[in-house]
Design a protein around this motif. Sequence first.
Motif, PDB file in Angstrom:
ATOM      1  N   HIS A   1       9.113   2.146   7.367  1.00  0.00           N
ATOM      2  CA  HIS A   1       7.613   2.003   7.805  1.00  0.00           C
ATOM      3  C   HIS A   1       6.661   1.495   6.652  1.00  0.00           C
ATOM      4  O   HIS A   1       6.764   2.201   5.554  1.00  0.00           O
ATOM      5  CB  HIS A   1       6.865   3.190   8.307  1.00  0.00           C
ATOM      6  CG  HIS A   1       5.560   3.331   8.568  1.00  0.00           C
ATOM      7  ND1 HIS A   1       4.692   4.537   8.799  1.00  0.00           N
ATOM      8  CD2 HIS A   1       4.627   2.536   8.626  1.00  0.00           C
ATOM      9  CE1 HIS A   1       3.589   4.252   9.029  1.00  0.00           C
ATOM     10  NE2 HIS A   1       3.379   3.136   9.126  1.00  0.00           N
ATOM     11  N   ILE A   2       6.216   0.081   6.722  1.00  0.00           N
ATOM     12  CA  ILE A   2       5.611  -0.446   5.388  1.00  0.00           C
ATOM     13  C   ILE A   2       4.146  -0.787   5.806  1.00  0.00           C
ATOM     14  O   ILE A   2       3.745  -1.260   6.840  1.00  0.00           O
ATOM     15  CB  ILE A   2       6.475  -1.667   5.101  1.00  0.00           C
ATOM     16  CG1 ILE A   2       7.873  -1.148   4.682  1.00  0.00           C
ATOM     17  CG2 ILE A   2       5.702  -2.432   4.010  1.00  0.00           C
ATOM     18  CD1 ILE A   2       8.660  -2.390   4.214  1.00  0.00           C
ATOM     19  N   LYS A   3       3.061  -0.410   4.955  1.00  0.00           N
ATOM     20  CA  LYS A   3       1.966  -0.921   4.897  1.00  0.00           C
ATOM     21  C   LYS A   3       1.583  -1.782   3.859  1.00  0.00           C
ATOM     22  O   LYS A   3       1.645  -1.395   2.718  1.00  0.00           O
ATOM     23  CB  LYS A   3       1.128   0.556   4.863  1.00  0.00           C
ATOM     24  CG  LYS A   3      -0.556   0.392   5.364  1.00  0.00           C
ATOM     25  CD  LYS A   3      -1.186   1.639   5.309  1.00  0.00           C
ATOM     26  CE  LYS A   3      -0.885   2.611   6.379  1.00  0.00           C
ATOM     27  NZ  LYS A   3      -1.766   3.796   6.572  1.00  0.00           N
TER      28      LYS A   3
ATOM     29  N   VAL B   1       4.825  -7.152   9.983  1.00  0.00           N
ATOM     30  CA  VAL B   1       3.547  -7.149   9.430  1.00  0.00           C
ATOM     31  C   VAL B   1       2.862  -8.456   9.492  1.00  0.00           C
ATOM     32  O   VAL B   1       1.797  -8.471   9.908  1.00  0.00           O
ATOM     33  CB  VAL B   1       3.521  -6.551   7.854  1.00  0.00           C
ATOM     34  CG1 VAL B   1       2.264  -6.932   7.270  1.00  0.00           C
ATOM     35  CG2 VAL B   1       4.140  -5.037   7.924  1.00  0.00           C
TER      36      VAL B   1
ATOM     37  N   GLU C   1       0.750  -1.233  -0.069  1.00  0.00           N
ATOM     38  CA  GLU C   1       0.090   0.181  -0.195  1.00  0.00           C
ATOM     39  C   GLU C   1       1.004   1.138   0.032  1.00  0.00           C
ATOM     40  O   GLU C   1       0.454   2.342  -0.736  1.00  0.00           O
ATOM     41  CB  GLU C   1      -0.947   0.025   1.112  1.00  0.00           C
ATOM     42  CG  GLU C   1      -2.142   0.982   1.120  1.00  0.00           C
ATOM     43  CD  GLU C   1      -2.950   0.907   0.127  1.00  0.00           C
ATOM     44  OE1 GLU C   1      -3.692   1.884  -0.094  1.00  0.00           O
ATOM     45  OE2 GLU C   1      -3.153  -0.261  -0.194  1.00  0.00           O
ATOM     46  N   SER C   2       1.817   1.260   0.837  1.00  0.00           N
ATOM     47  CA  SER C   2       2.899   2.318   0.948  1.00  0.00           C
ATOM     48  C   SER C   2       4.020   1.987   1.760  1.00  0.00           C
ATOM     49  O   SER C   2       3.980   0.988   2.454  1.00  0.00           O
ATOM     50  CB  SER C   2       2.237   3.519   1.781  1.00  0.00           C
ATOM     51  OG  SER C   2       1.900   3.404   2.970  1.00  0.00           O
ATOM     52  N   TYR C   3       5.014   2.889   1.480  1.00  0.00           N
ATOM     53  CA  TYR C   3       6.262   2.565   2.361  1.00  0.00           C
ATOM     54  C   TYR C   3       6.955   3.894   2.548  1.00  0.00           C
ATOM     55  O   TYR C   3       7.205   4.643   1.695  1.00  0.00           O
ATOM     56  CB  TYR C   3       7.405   1.508   1.493  1.00  0.00           C
ATOM     57  CG  TYR C   3       7.616   1.901   0.295  1.00  0.00           C
ATOM     58  CD1 TYR C   3       9.285   2.261   0.476  1.00  0.00           C
ATOM     59  CD2 TYR C   3       7.190   1.970  -0.813  1.00  0.00           C
ATOM     60  CE1 TYR C   3       9.909   2.740  -0.769  1.00  0.00           C
ATOM     61  CE2 TYR C   3       7.938   2.408  -1.978  1.00  0.00           C
ATOM     62  CZ  TYR C   3       9.069   2.908  -1.938  1.00  0.00           C
ATOM     63  OH  TYR C   3       9.879   3.088  -3.151  1.00  0.00           O
TER      64      TYR C   3
ATOM     65  N   MET D   1      -5.664  -3.488   6.327  1.00  0.00           N
ATOM     66  CA  MET D   1      -4.505  -2.607   6.271  1.00  0.00           C
ATOM     67  C   MET D   1      -3.553  -3.215   7.334  1.00  0.00           C
ATOM     68  O   MET D   1      -3.898  -3.017   8.761  1.00  0.00           O
ATOM     69  CB  MET D   1      -4.595  -1.228   6.345  1.00  0.00           C
ATOM     70  CG  MET D   1      -5.330  -0.483   5.304  1.00  0.00           C
ATOM     71  SD  MET D   1      -4.433  -1.051   3.659  1.00  0.00           S
ATOM     72  CE  MET D   1      -5.600  -0.336   2.476  1.00  0.00           C
TER      73      MET D   1
ATOM     74  N   GLU E   1       0.465  -2.817   9.332  1.00  0.00           N
ATOM     75  CA  GLU E   1       1.547  -2.020   8.953  1.00  0.00           C
ATOM     76  C   GLU E   1       2.819  -2.387   9.960  1.00  0.00           C
ATOM     77  O   GLU E   1       2.437  -3.064  11.020  1.00  0.00           O
ATOM     78  CB  GLU E   1       1.412  -0.646   9.183  1.00  0.00           C
ATOM     79  CG  GLU E   1       0.685  -0.144  10.439  1.00  0.00           C
ATOM     80  CD  GLU E   1       0.335   1.223  10.479  1.00  0.00           C
ATOM     81  OE1 GLU E   1       1.086   2.139   9.943  1.00  0.00           O
ATOM     82  OE2 GLU E   1      -0.720   1.560  10.976  1.00  0.00           O
TER      83      GLU E   1
ATOM     84  N   ASN F   1      -1.739  -4.089   2.311  1.00  0.00           N
ATOM     85  CA  ASN F   1      -3.082  -4.514   2.186  1.00  0.00           C
ATOM     86  C   ASN F   1      -3.377  -5.963   2.118  1.00  0.00           C
ATOM     87  O   ASN F   1      -2.750  -6.586   1.064  1.00  0.00           O
ATOM     88  CB  ASN F   1      -3.664  -3.787   0.944  1.00  0.00           C
ATOM     89  CG  ASN F   1      -5.306  -3.891   0.871  1.00  0.00           C
ATOM     90  OD1 ASN F   1      -5.951  -5.149   1.222  1.00  0.00           O
ATOM     91  ND2 ASN F   1      -6.006  -3.122   0.343  1.00  0.00           N
TER      92      ASN F   1
END
Length: 471
Positions: free
Chosen positions: A374-376, A404, A359-361, A383, A385, A378
């Motif tokens: 910091h990793i999110k 995670v 999803e994001s990092y 969600m 993280e 799906n």
Amino acid sequence: MENIRVSDITMKQLAKQGDHGLSFKGKIEIAKLLDKLAVSVIEAEGIRSARADALRIKSIASAVKTSVVAVPVELSEESVAQTWEALKGAKHPRLQVEAPVSTVQMEYLSRKKPDAMLASIESTVRACAEKTGDVEFIAEDATRSDMAFLKKAVETAISAGATTVTVCDATGALLPEEFAAFIRELLENVPALENVTLGVACADTMAMADACAVAAVRAGAREVKTAAVGETASLQNVAGILAAREELFNVSCPLHTVELRRIVRQIVWMCQTKRNKTSPFDDGVQDSAQELALAIGDDAQSVAKAARELGYDLNSEDAQAVWEAVQDVLHHKEQVGARELDAIIASVALQVPQSYTVESYVINSGSNISAMAHIKLNHEGEMLEGVALGDGPIDASFLALEKVVNRHYELDDFQIRAVTEGREAMGETVVRLVSNGRLYSGRGISTDIVFSSIMAYVNALNKIAYEEGEA
């Protein structure tokens, strides 16, 4: 001049000590180094976890080209069948039957009376002999056994089909001349030993294992258990002594003594380079040039065999897909090496639905701060993280991914290479994770090498989740 067989028990010693976290890849690498050194026998740990240990034994068996690969069984026919299924692919397989023969160990470790122990030895050795012509009976704690019972145990094993009999000084309490006298007495009392190979194993409790092993050779033993690392006779010392004094012992030692010191030093380095508990990278195994090269004439079986040598257990569908992809590459170049095959397997084998997506990092790093990731992810709409510090951005990213999924996977290999040139060059990353004894590879491509590494890890993670029913 008789030949002395040198058997290496380094992997068994490390497992026994329990303080060396060698990875799956590390064990295979040690087996390859010992095979290159031309030790007569490479001994591996037995099966405890059916799936994980079976794959380890299969991979070692496939990697070793000239040495005998020996694996112990428990005192049951079920264990014999299970171990043989994993070992049968070895070029020179050996099954080992280990049994205590002193009163103390029989009653307190195995909870067996002497007659019951003899019956177990007979049935297990016979079951092994039905699978292979190379069966070793290992009499544990032999020097503390009653000689009359030891004689019966050895004769029972030989009668059932053992071709090698090894006696152990498990306490390491005997002096060299005492151990030599013990070997001579055993040879005199058991005439059947003339038809098999007598081996010895000595604990190094009093720092005299090397001397005891050499004394045993002079007394008539023809196989010696040694280790590059461990509390037993030293591979480097014993092999060096036998090679230097062949004329005195009237024996020959087949090891490549020119490479002996270098290879032993490399094995010791691998075993002493322990995993940093704050890092996903599991050990200090150095990348070695693998002698794997597939050419245009190689068939699907050759490609599947090459994949097994890398540690992959592919099903027939994936093996066919990998072979087809290899053929496509071979139309543009002469050979496909180990790293290219790794990338192909990561790309085409076990293609599964993406239950985890990035999803994001966010990555923070610098010369004066620890790298932070910091990793999110799906996961099917949920969600998840994780945040972690690491020795670098990739180290921190993998640690965050472990948080995670709340699980540590052994990182068997990590490869980065450029696939295009220039300022906007694409980087390709291949990550190999081990879960329950099986290798899963993931591939990621991006202009950002950290993101390609995260993608590769998540790609492998999705394969694990699908295969193990977590998706």
